[in-house]
Design a protein around this motif. Structure first.
Motif, PDB file in Angstrom:
ATOM      1  N   TRP A  91       0.843  -1.189   0.000  1.00 25.44           N
ATOM      2  CA  TRP A  91       0.000   0.000   0.000  1.00 25.44           C
ATOM      3  C   TRP A  91       0.883   1.245   0.000  1.00 25.44           C
ATOM      4  N   ARG A  92       0.412   2.284  -0.705  1.00 19.45           N
ATOM      5  CA  ARG A  92       1.139   3.548  -0.760  1.00 19.45           C
ATOM      6  C   ARG A  92       0.161   4.713  -0.669  1.00 19.45           C
ATOM      7  N   VAL A  93       0.674   5.830  -0.153  1.00 15.82           N
ATOM      8  CA  VAL A  93      -0.079   7.086  -0.136  1.00 15.82           C
ATOM      9  C   VAL A  93       0.789   8.135  -0.831  1.00 15.82           C
ATOM     10  N   GLY A  94       0.243   8.728  -1.875  1.00 17.62           N
ATOM     11  CA  GLY A  94       0.980   9.764  -2.588  1.00 17.62           C
ATOM     12  C   GLY A  94       0.705  11.127  -1.973  1.00 17.62           C
ATOM     13  N   THR A  95       1.756  11.825  -1.554  1.00 20.49           N
ATOM     14  CA  THR A  95       1.631  13.189  -1.038  1.00 20.49           C
ATOM     15  C   THR A  95       2.298  14.140  -2.026  1.00 20.49           C
ATOM     16  N   PHE A  96       2.000  15.434  -1.892  1.00 21.60           N
ATOM     17  CA  PHE A  96       2.434  16.393  -2.910  1.00 21.60           C
ATOM     18  C   PHE A  96       3.238  17.547  -2.300  1.00 21.60           C
ATOM     19  N   GLU A  97       4.322  17.844  -2.982  1.00 22.34           N
ATOM     20  CA  GLU A  97       5.095  19.042  -2.679  1.00 22.34           C
ATOM     21  C   GLU A  97       5.185  19.823  -3.973  1.00 22.34           C
ATOM     22  N   GLU A  98       4.523  20.970  -4.017  1.00 24.52           N
ATOM     23  CA  GLU A  98       4.293  21.695  -5.259  1.00 24.52           C
ATOM     24  C   GLU A  98       3.532  20.767  -6.202  1.00 24.52           C
ATOM     25  N   ARG A  99       4.086  20.456  -7.369  1.00 27.53           N
ATOM     26  CA  ARG A  99       3.388  19.580  -8.322  1.00 27.53           C
ATOM     27  C   ARG A  99       3.961  18.160  -8.338  1.00 27.53           C
ATOM     28  N   GLN A 100       4.936  17.898  -7.475  1.00 27.56           N
ATOM     29  CA  GLN A 100       5.593  16.590  -7.478  1.00 27.56           C
ATOM     30  C   GLN A 100       4.925  15.650  -6.469  1.00 27.56           C
ATOM     31  N   GLU A 101       4.616  14.449  -6.945  1.00 29.96           N
ATOM     32  CA  GLU A 101       4.022  13.443  -6.067  1.00 29.96           C
ATOM     33  C   GLU A 101       5.104  12.531  -5.504  1.00 29.96           C
ATOM     34  N   ARG A 102       5.015  12.274  -4.206  1.00 33.69           N
ATOM     35  CA  ARG A 102       5.917  11.320  -3.554  1.00 33.69           C
ATOM     36  C   ARG A 102       5.071  10.191  -2.977  1.00 33.69           C
ATOM     37  N   LYS A 103       5.400   8.959  -3.350  1.00 37.19           N
ATOM     38  CA  LYS A 103       4.633   7.806  -2.867  1.00 37.19           C
ATOM     39  C   LYS A 103       5.291   7.245  -1.607  1.00 37.19           C
ATOM     40  N   ASN A 104       4.499   7.188  -0.528  1.00 39.13           N
ATOM     41  CA  ASN A 104       4.969   6.721   0.779  1.00 39.13           C
ATOM     42  C   ASN A 104       4.387   5.346   1.083  1.00 39.13           C
TER      43      ASN A 104
END
Length: 352
Positions: free
Chosen positions: A313-326
């Motif tokens: 399972w992953r949760v994508g968070t956003f910094e500006e327009r970039q998505e980071r999958k956690n």
């Protein structure tokens, strides 16, 4: 107040305190002891609840388990606690395993205040099983979960009754996990099992790949059809309102089913963000690829994306327009992402 109400109150308390609990001791005080009280135990009576129970292992002295529960003067349950949000795996389970082997207790509980994993010695006497037979989540539970939890209450506790049901619980839970995985990602063995019943040719690698997609689509269609049939049956009995039919039609059109885990995750995100914004400004939009949680019902303002349909399972968070999958192991791990979630709201508010 019955147990279900106590658990609801405790769940609300956990959501409110999640950002303030930073240690194992705070977890015990704020969440674990109230759970024991909800189960009917007097946490101030050492004849019922013994903190820092001595569980020396061989030559290793000074080993202590967080709590020991006595029922009718007999040691019945050992409880090992970890800090809220900490994964309940690996060394923590091993630690409880060591304690379990040197006492007469038949049950062990490993908890982080949110998740409670129940272990016993079903496979080999006096040797704790590697996997729990029952898992209770205070943030996400059913009536059947509450019925099982009640069995561990002071009034209801019957060791033989719990043990007789534990084996069925253990394998029912494992089968549920296997079936869920097969529904979402059919294995080659499962595809072969179904494919050989309908396909008369040789199951080559190309046929298996083709059949795998067919099996996945057929499973999804079957589930949707069963859901629709059940809802229509309830509508015939006058138990649902008219708009439910429209919701089912939408489901048939887009092939998307919002899972309980996605709904629970959405509620956790809302609980986190309730500290900084009105929750009626937070929306969920599900799709076949991911489930999006957005701000002001605007796809251009993503708060996070939920990827809960695979092995990891992953949760994508956003910094500006970039998505980071956690990566996450359970939906309650989303609480660990509160900084990123709040930062997204701050950016949108600042730009409005």
């Amino acid at each position: 107040m019955d147990l279900s109400e106590e658990v609801r109150t405790l769940a609300k308390r956990a959501k409110e305190l999640i950002g303030s609990i930073e240690t194992e001791e705070a977890t015990k005080t704020a969440l674990v002891l109230p759970m024991l009280r909800a189960l009917g135990y007097d946490v101030f009576n050492p004849l019922e609840v013994v903190p820092e129970f001595n569980a020396d292992v061989g030559i290793k002295k000074g080993e202590k388990v967080d709590y020991a529960i006595y029922n009718g003067g007999k040691l019945s349950v050992l409880i090992e606690c970890k800090k809220i949000g900490e994964p309940l795996a690996g060394c923590h389970a091993n630690q409880l395993y060591r304690y379990f082997t040197v006492t007469e207790a038949r049950f062990g509980i490993l908890t982080n205040g949110i998740i409670y994993e129940f272990y016993s010695d079903l496979d080999e006497r006096n040797k704790m099983d590697n996997k729990p037979f029952f898992i209770f989540d205070i943030l996400s539970n059913s009536e059947s979960d509450l019925r099982e939890l009640k069995k561990f209450g002071k009034v209801k506790y019957q060791e033989d009754t719990i043990l007789s049901a534990a084996n069925n619980l253990k394998y029912a839970r494992l089968l549920h996990a296997v079936i869920t995985e097969e529904l979402e990602n059919p294995s080659e063995e499962f595809v072969k099992l179904l494919g050989t019943r309908v396909y008369e040719g040789r199951m080559t690698s190309n046929v298996l790949e083709w059949m795998s997609n067919l099996v996945k689509d057929a499973l999804a269609h079957t589930i949707r059809a069963r859901v629709r049939a059940n809802l229509e049956s309830a509508l015939d009995k006058g138990n649902l309102e008219e708009e439910t039919t429209e919701e089912v039609d939408d489901l048939e059109r887009n092939g998307v089913i919002t899972t309980e885990q996605e709904i629970e995750s959405f509620n956790i995100v809302r609980a986190i963000l309730s500290e900084v914004v009105e929750t009626d400004r937070i929306f969920m939009r599900d799709s076949k690829t991911y489930c999006a949680i957005i701000f002001d019902d605007n796809n251009r303002k993503p708060i996070c994306r939920l990827y809960l349909d695979g092995r990891q399972w992953r949760v994508g968070t956003f910094e500006e327009r970039q998505e980071r999958k956690n990566d996450i192991n359970q939906v309650s791990d989303i609480f660990k992402l509160k900084t990123q979630l709040k930062a997204a709201i701050s950016r949108y508010e600042a730009s409005s």
